[in-house]
Design a protein around this motif. Structure first.
Motif, PDB file in Angstrom:
ATOM      1  N   GLY A 155       0.047 -12.831   7.930  1.00 56.68           N
ATOM      2  CA  GLY A 155      -1.307 -13.394   7.867  1.00 56.68           C
ATOM      3  C   GLY A 155      -1.337 -14.873   8.172  1.00 56.68           C
ATOM      4  N   GLY A 156      -0.275 -15.401   8.756  1.00 55.82           N
ATOM      5  CA  GLY A 156      -0.238 -16.812   9.123  1.00 55.82           C
ATOM      6  C   GLY A 156       0.322 -17.720   8.061  1.00 55.82           C
ATOM      7  N   ASP A 157       0.367 -17.268   6.811  1.00 56.19           N
ATOM      8  CA  ASP A 157       0.856 -18.173   5.769  1.00 56.19           C
ATOM      9  C   ASP A 157       1.488 -17.439   4.593  1.00 56.19           C
ATOM     10  OD1 ASP A 157      -1.358 -17.062   4.631  1.00 56.19           O
ATOM     11  OD2 ASP A 157      -2.435 -18.919   4.289  1.00 56.19           O
ATOM     12  N   GLY A 158       2.095 -16.313   4.832  1.00 58.88           N
ATOM     13  CA  GLY A 158       2.780 -15.597   3.761  1.00 58.88           C
ATOM     14  C   GLY A 158       1.861 -14.821   2.844  1.00 58.88           C
ATOM     15  N   LYS A 159       0.659 -14.482   3.317  1.00 60.89           N
ATOM     16  CA  LYS A 159      -0.265 -13.702   2.493  1.00 60.89           C
ATOM     17  C   LYS A 159       0.296 -12.309   2.244  1.00 60.89           C
ATOM     18  CE  LYS A 159      -4.452 -16.006   4.030  1.00 60.89           C
ATOM     19  NZ  LYS A 159      -5.690 -15.899   4.784  1.00 60.89           N
ATOM     20  N   ALA A 160      -0.216 -11.659   1.219  1.00 59.56           N
ATOM     21  CA  ALA A 160       0.208 -10.301   0.892  1.00 59.56           C
ATOM     22  C   ALA A 160       0.007  -9.385   2.101  1.00 59.56           C
ATOM     23  CB  ALA A 160      -0.576  -9.770  -0.303  1.00 59.56           C
ATOM     24  N   ALA A 161       0.932  -8.463   2.289  1.00 60.09           N
ATOM     25  CA  ALA A 161       0.856  -7.551   3.428  1.00 60.09           C
ATOM     26  C   ALA A 161      -0.297  -6.563   3.282  1.00 60.09           C
ATOM     27  CB  ALA A 161       2.173  -6.803   3.583  1.00 60.09           C
ATOM     28  N   PHE A 162      -0.618  -6.202   2.056  1.00 61.03           N
ATOM     29  CA  PHE A 162      -1.747  -5.300   1.856  1.00 61.03           C
ATOM     30  C   PHE A 162      -2.268  -5.408   0.438  1.00 61.03           C
ATOM     31  CE2 PHE A 162       2.206  -2.867   1.477  1.00 61.03           C
ATOM     32  CZ  PHE A 162       2.110  -2.344   0.205  1.00 61.03           C
ATOM     33  N   THR A 163      -3.553  -5.130   0.307  1.00 62.63           N
ATOM     34  CA  THR A 163      -4.215  -5.010  -0.983  1.00 62.63           C
ATOM     35  C   THR A 163      -5.005  -3.717  -0.916  1.00 62.63           C
ATOM     36  OG1 THR A 163      -4.384  -7.401  -1.237  1.00 62.63           O
ATOM     37  CG2 THR A 163      -5.861  -6.061  -2.571  1.00 62.63           C
ATOM     38  N   VAL A 164      -4.661  -2.796  -1.771  1.00 67.34           N
ATOM     39  CA  VAL A 164      -5.314  -1.489  -1.753  1.00 67.34           C
ATOM     40  C   VAL A 164      -6.146  -1.360  -3.026  1.00 67.34           C
ATOM     41  CG1 VAL A 164      -4.945   0.995  -1.604  1.00 67.34           C
ATOM     42  CG2 VAL A 164      -3.341  -0.571  -0.498  1.00 67.34           C
ATOM     43  N   THR A 165      -7.402  -0.999  -2.879  1.00 69.26           N
ATOM     44  CA  THR A 165      -8.269  -0.798  -4.035  1.00 69.26           C
ATOM     45  C   THR A 165      -8.826   0.624  -3.997  1.00 69.26           C
ATOM     46  OG1 THR A 165     -10.174  -1.654  -2.821  1.00 69.26           O
ATOM     47  CG2 THR A 165      -8.926  -3.229  -4.144  1.00 69.26           C
ATOM     48  N   ASN A 166      -9.277   1.069  -5.139  1.00 70.63           N
ATOM     49  CA  ASN A 166      -9.875   2.404  -5.266  1.00 70.63           C
ATOM     50  C   ASN A 166      -8.950   3.520  -4.782  1.00 70.63           C
ATOM     51  OD1 ASN A 166     -12.322   1.637  -6.465  1.00 70.63           O
ATOM     52  ND2 ASN A 166     -13.114   1.014  -4.469  1.00 70.63           N
ATOM     53  N   MET A 167      -7.655   3.396  -5.069  1.00 67.83           N
ATOM     54  CA  MET A 167      -6.719   4.454  -4.691  1.00 67.83           C
ATOM     55  C   MET A 167      -7.028   5.720  -5.476  1.00 67.83           C
ATOM     56  SD  MET A 167      -2.943   2.731  -4.283  1.00 67.83           S
ATOM     57  CE  MET A 167      -2.231   4.193  -3.584  1.00 67.83           C
ATOM     58  N   ALA A 168      -6.769   6.834  -4.832  1.00 62.68           N
ATOM     59  CA  ALA A 168      -6.913   8.137  -5.468  1.00 62.68           C
ATOM     60  C   ALA A 168      -5.656   8.935  -5.187  1.00 62.68           C
ATOM     61  CB  ALA A 168      -8.136   8.863  -4.917  1.00 62.68           C
ATOM     62  N   PRO A 169      -5.304   9.875  -6.047  1.00 58.48           N
ATOM     63  CA  PRO A 169      -4.135  10.717  -5.764  1.00 58.48           C
ATOM     64  C   PRO A 169      -4.219  11.289  -4.342  1.00 58.48           C
ATOM     65  CG  PRO A 169      -4.907  11.128  -7.971  1.00 58.48           C
ATOM     66  CD  PRO A 169      -5.928  10.238  -7.310  1.00 58.48           C
ATOM     67  N   GLY A 170      -3.119  11.180  -3.627  1.00 58.64           N
ATOM     68  CA  GLY A 170      -3.056  11.640  -2.246  1.00 58.64           C
ATOM     69  C   GLY A 170      -3.168  10.515  -1.229  1.00 58.64           C
ATOM     70  N   ASP A 171      -3.524   9.302  -1.676  1.00 57.12           N
ATOM     71  CA  ASP A 171      -3.619   8.169  -0.753  1.00 57.12           C
ATOM     72  C   ASP A 171      -2.231   7.673  -0.375  1.00 57.12           C
ATOM     73  OD1 ASP A 171      -6.350   8.204  -0.763  1.00 57.12           O
ATOM     74  OD2 ASP A 171      -6.596   6.387  -1.996  1.00 57.12           O
ATOM     75  N   SER A 172      -2.121   7.238   0.867  1.00 55.23           N
ATOM     76  CA  SER A 172      -0.867   6.631   1.333  1.00 55.23           C
ATOM     77  C   SER A 172      -1.196   5.655   2.445  1.00 55.23           C
ATOM     78  CB  SER A 172       0.114   7.701   1.829  1.00 55.23           C
ATOM     79  OG  SER A 172      -0.425   8.379   2.956  1.00 55.23           O
ATOM     80  N   GLY A 173      -0.276   4.819   2.763  1.00 57.42           N
ATOM     81  CA  GLY A 173      -0.480   3.843   3.834  1.00 57.42           C
ATOM     82  C   GLY A 173       0.723   2.943   3.954  1.00 57.42           C
ATOM     83  N   LYS A 174       0.530   1.864   4.692  1.00 63.30           N
ATOM     84  CA  LYS A 174       1.634   0.918   4.859  1.00 63.30           C
ATOM     85  C   LYS A 174       1.087  -0.491   4.994  1.00 63.30           C
ATOM     86  CE  LYS A 174       2.043   1.038   9.883  1.00 63.30           C
ATOM     87  NZ  LYS A 174       2.908   1.275  11.001  1.00 63.30           N
ATOM     88  N   GLY A 175       1.947  -1.403   4.652  1.00 57.67           N
ATOM     89  CA  GLY A 175       1.672  -2.814   4.868  1.00 57.67           C
ATOM     90  C   GLY A 175       2.733  -3.344   5.810  1.00 57.67           C
ATOM     91  N   THR A 176       2.390  -4.319   6.596  1.00 55.52           N
ATOM     92  CA  THR A 176       3.324  -4.898   7.553  1.00 55.52           C
ATOM     93  C   THR A 176       3.581  -6.344   7.170  1.00 55.52           C
ATOM     94  OG1 THR A 176       2.497  -3.446   9.281  1.00 55.52           O
ATOM     95  CG2 THR A 176       3.733  -5.356   9.994  1.00 55.52           C
ATOM     96  N   VAL A 177       4.860  -6.685   7.025  1.00 55.86           N
ATOM     97  CA  VAL A 177       5.277  -8.043   6.677  1.00 55.86           C
ATOM     98  C   VAL A 177       5.928  -8.655   7.912  1.00 55.86           C
ATOM     99  CG1 VAL A 177       6.706  -9.459   5.155  1.00 55.86           C
ATOM    100  CG2 VAL A 177       5.668  -7.351   4.285  1.00 55.86           C
ATOM    101  N   THR A 178       5.524  -9.865   8.261  1.00 53.81           N
ATOM    102  CA  THR A 178       6.102 -10.564   9.408  1.00 53.81           C
ATOM    103  C   THR A 178       7.055 -11.635   8.903  1.00 53.81           C
ATOM    104  OG1 THR A 178       4.077 -10.200  10.671  1.00 53.81           O
ATOM    105  CG2 THR A 178       5.596 -11.864  11.515  1.00 53.81           C
ATOM    106  N   ILE A 179       8.283 -11.559   9.380  1.00 49.59           N
ATOM    107  CA  ILE A 179       9.323 -12.522   8.994  1.00 49.59           C
ATOM    108  C   ILE A 179       9.691 -13.366  10.200  1.00 49.59           C
ATOM    109  CG2 ILE A 179      11.730 -12.776   8.214  1.00 49.59           C
ATOM    110  CD1 ILE A 179       9.833 -11.869   6.003  1.00 49.59           C
ATOM    111  N   LYS A 180       9.785 -14.669   9.988  1.00 49.62           N
ATOM    112  CA  LYS A 180      10.184 -15.599  11.043  1.00 49.62           C
ATOM    113  C   LYS A 180      11.558 -16.169  10.733  1.00 49.62           C
ATOM    114  CE  LYS A 180       9.016 -19.647  13.701  1.00 49.62           C
ATOM    115  NZ  LYS A 180       8.070 -20.691  14.021  1.00 49.62           N
TER     116      LYS A 180
END
Length: 180
Positions: free
Chosen positions: A52-77
């Protein structure tokens, strides 16, 4: 002149002649040269999270329900001057939701050239079997990355020194036997 003086004079003359001949064999021309100002400098190993340009969290997930899935992407320099092997050392979740939330990440090392960047995926999954006890709960996810120099540290299957076919470092350990 007495015989003693003649013999003494002859001995003295012989000694002086021998000294001149002996001294002459050690009187060689010599010279030397000095090459000054040579230096040796080590490279640097520094990585940073630039998500996110400054080390921000890769993802923030709200209102999760059983069965939810996903991914966050982290960029390393790689901010260093040396190419680096970089891998995810750990991905841990804490909090009330942590016992139910599955977090996975590929920990295979990736070669990042000096001043280069790459992305890493962190996957999350809340199984369908997650019960009511986890309603309204949350978890915090921390991802720790590790880096080690690539130069002279290639697990090179062909032994040709080519980084394109290398599959990771030989070692992640710092040489502890040499201290500053």
């Amino acid at each position: 002149m007495s015989i003693k003086k003649k013999i003494g004079g002859a001995l003295l003359g012989t000694a002086l002649g021998a000294a001149l001949v002996g001294g002459g064999t050690f009187a060689l021309f010599t010279s030397s040269a000095t090459n000054e100002g040579n230096t040796a400098t080590t490279g640097t190993m520094t990585i940073s999270d630039i998500t996110g340009g400054d080390g921000k969290a890769a993802f923030t997930v709200t209102n999760m329900a059983p069965g939810d899935s996903g991914k966050g992407t982290v960029t390393i320099k790689n901010n260093g001057t040396l190419d680096a092997w970089v891998a995810i050392e750990s991905a841990t979740d804490t909090g009330d939701l942590a016992p139910a939330l599955n977090v996975t990440a590929n920990s295979a090392p990736v070669l990042i050239p000096a001043k280069g960047t790459t992305t890493f995926d962190v996957n999350y999954d809340l199984p369908k079997s997650t019960g009511n006890a986890f309603q309204g709960k949350s978890a915090q996810l921390d991802v720790v990355f590790k880096a080690v120099q690539a130069k002279n540290n290639l697990n090179d299957p062909n032994g040709d020194g080519d980084t394109s076919d290398a599959n990771g470092p030989i070692s992640w350990n710092e040489n502890a036997s040499v201290t500053p």
